[in-house]
Design an enzyme around this catalytic site. Structure first.
Site, PDB file in Angstrom:
ATOM      1  N   CYS A 126      34.148   6.782   9.620  1.00  0.00           N
ATOM      2  CA  CYS A 126      32.715   7.057   9.452  1.00  0.00           C
ATOM      3  C   CYS A 126      31.951   6.113  10.375  1.00  0.00           C
ATOM      4  O   CYS A 126      32.529   5.537  11.301  1.00  0.00           O
ATOM      5  CB  CYS A 126      32.286   6.926   7.988  1.00  0.00           C
ATOM      6  SG  CYS A 126      32.517   5.274   7.288  1.00  0.00           S
ATOM      7  N   ASN A 147      32.151   2.167   8.223  1.00  0.00           N
ATOM      8  CA  ASN A 147      33.417   1.808   7.545  1.00  0.00           C
ATOM      9  C   ASN A 147      33.173   0.893   6.346  1.00  0.00           C
ATOM     10  O   ASN A 147      33.962  -0.016   6.056  1.00  0.00           O
ATOM     11  CB  ASN A 147      34.421   1.181   8.532  1.00  0.00           C
ATOM     12  CG  ASN A 147      35.840   1.022   7.978  1.00  0.00           C
ATOM     13  OD1 ASN A 147      36.513   0.046   8.260  1.00  0.00           O
ATOM     14  ND2 ASN A 147      36.293   1.942   7.155  1.00  0.00           N
ATOM     15  N   CYS A 199      31.258   2.642   3.496  1.00  0.00           N
ATOM     16  CA  CYS A 199      30.969   3.586   2.402  1.00  0.00           C
ATOM     17  C   CYS A 199      31.962   4.747   2.367  1.00  0.00           C
ATOM     18  O   CYS A 199      32.864   4.794   1.530  1.00  0.00           O
ATOM     19  CB  CYS A 199      29.548   4.139   2.517  1.00  0.00           C
ATOM     20  SG  CYS A 199      28.259   2.879   2.372  1.00  0.00           S
ATOM     21  N   ARG A 200      31.816   5.706   3.269  1.00  0.00           N
ATOM     22  CA  ARG A 200      32.585   6.952   3.161  1.00  0.00           C
ATOM     23  C   ARG A 200      34.063   6.799   3.531  1.00  0.00           C
ATOM     24  O   ARG A 200      34.936   7.217   2.766  1.00  0.00           O
ATOM     25  CB  ARG A 200      31.943   8.041   4.042  1.00  0.00           C
ATOM     26  CG  ARG A 200      30.580   8.487   3.537  1.00  0.00           C
ATOM     27  CD  ARG A 200      29.831   9.287   4.590  1.00  0.00           C
ATOM     28  NE  ARG A 200      29.518   8.463   5.756  1.00  0.00           N
ATOM     29  CZ  ARG A 200      28.975   8.910   6.877  1.00  0.00           C
ATOM     30  NH1 ARG A 200      28.708  10.200   6.992  1.00  0.00           N
ATOM     31  NH2 ARG A 200      28.701   8.088   7.871  1.00  0.00           N
ATOM     32  N   SER A 201      34.358   6.244   4.711  1.00  0.00           N
ATOM     33  CA  SER A 201      35.776   6.219   5.122  1.00  0.00           C
ATOM     34  C   SER A 201      36.635   5.265   4.285  1.00  0.00           C
ATOM     35  O   SER A 201      37.795   5.607   4.003  1.00  0.00           O
ATOM     36  CB  SER A 201      35.922   5.957   6.628  1.00  0.00           C
ATOM     37  OG  SER A 201      35.417   4.716   6.999  1.00  0.00           O
ATOM     38  N   ASP A 215      25.596  10.672   4.214  1.00  0.00           N
ATOM     39  CA  ASP A 215      25.761   9.224   4.264  1.00  0.00           C
ATOM     40  C   ASP A 215      25.120   8.570   3.039  1.00  0.00           C
ATOM     41  O   ASP A 215      23.898   8.495   2.946  1.00  0.00           O
ATOM     42  CB  ASP A 215      25.138   8.685   5.554  1.00  0.00           C
ATOM     43  CG  ASP A 215      25.629   7.285   5.832  1.00  0.00           C
ATOM     44  OD1 ASP A 215      26.015   6.592   4.863  1.00  0.00           O
ATOM     45  OD2 ASP A 215      25.649   6.891   7.000  1.00  0.00           O
TER      46      ASP A 215
HETATM   47  P1  4NP Z   1      29.273   4.682   6.219  1.00  0.00           P
HETATM   48  O1  4NP Z   1      27.756   4.356   5.816  1.00  0.00           O
HETATM   49  O2  4NP Z   1      29.239   5.185   7.644  1.00  0.00           O
HETATM   50  O3  4NP Z   1      29.670   5.740   5.254  1.00  0.00           O
HETATM   51  O4  4NP Z   1      30.058   3.400   6.068  1.00  0.00           O
HETATM   52  C1  4NP Z   1      26.921   3.497   6.560  1.00  0.00           C
HETATM   53  C2  4NP Z   1      27.051   2.138   6.432  1.00  0.00           C
HETATM   54  C3  4NP Z   1      26.187   1.294   7.115  1.00  0.00           C
HETATM   55  C4  4NP Z   1      25.206   1.830   7.936  1.00  0.00           C
HETATM   56  C5  4NP Z   1      25.093   3.210   8.078  1.00  0.00           C
HETATM   57  C6  4NP Z   1      25.944   4.028   7.391  1.00  0.00           C
HETATM   58  N1  4NP Z   1      24.316   0.967   8.624  1.00  0.00           N
HETATM   59  O5  4NP Z   1      23.326   1.482   9.221  1.00  0.00           O
HETATM   60  O6  4NP Z   1      24.494  -0.260   8.606  1.00  0.00           O
END
Ligand code: 4NP
Length: 147
Positions: A9, A12, A14-16, A122
């Site tokens: 994702c 790295n 939340c989702r992945s 997200d």
């Molecule tokens: P992820 O979510 O891609 O599912 O891990 C996010 C985590 C952090 C951010 C964006 C999305 N960020 O903007 O820091």
């Protein structure tokens, strides 16, 4: 044959990592190599978002061992399958993929068409962690059936 899978994702956190933790349980005992990474590197070395780990923990899934890392060029040789959480992740991965490397790139929700969604939303911004975990759980189970 698919023996190694990398979930990807943006951050790295939340989702992945949620997909990594769930898929490890679903694929327990099959001897697959499973990991996760982010396209951005913004959270390198950080544990997962506490909202993601709390939702997983509520369901008996441990994410505490996971630390964020960025996708590296070697991942495209190390992993048979790289599973993107959304279309932007997939575009970023395609741009990073060294020519001739072995990894096949796919999107997670292609394995669960009944959800009627093409991207895992997200939760970092939308704060819908339970819903996102449900989607990932279903799509990972379907992915496992294809291996
Ligand atoms: P992820 O979510 O891609 O599912 O891990 C996010 C985590 C952090 C951010 C964006 C999305 N960020 O903007 O820091």
């Amino acid at each position: 044959m698919t023996r190694s899978i990398l979930f990807v994702c943006l951050g790295n956190i939340c989702r992945s990592p949620t997909a990594e933790a769930i898929f490890r349980l679903q694929a327990n005992g099959l001897g697959l190599e499973i990991d996760s990474a982010g396209t951005s590197g913004w959270h390198d070395g950080h544990p997962s978002d506490p909202r993601a780990s709390a939702e997983a923990a509520r369901r008996g899934i441990d994410m505490s061992y996971i630390r964020s890392r960025k996708v590296v060029a070697e991942d495209f040789e190390r992993f048979d399958l790289i599973v993107a959480m959304d279309a932007q992740n997939l575009r970023d991965l395609r741009a990073m993929q060294p020519e001739g490397s072995k990894a096949r790139l796919v999107k997670l929700l292609d394995y669960a068409p009944e959800l009627g969604l093409s991207d895992v939303p997200d939760p970092y911004y939308e704060d819908n962690f339970p819903e996102v975990l449900d989607m990932i759980d279903l799509a990972c189970a379907r992915l496992l059936l294809t291996l």
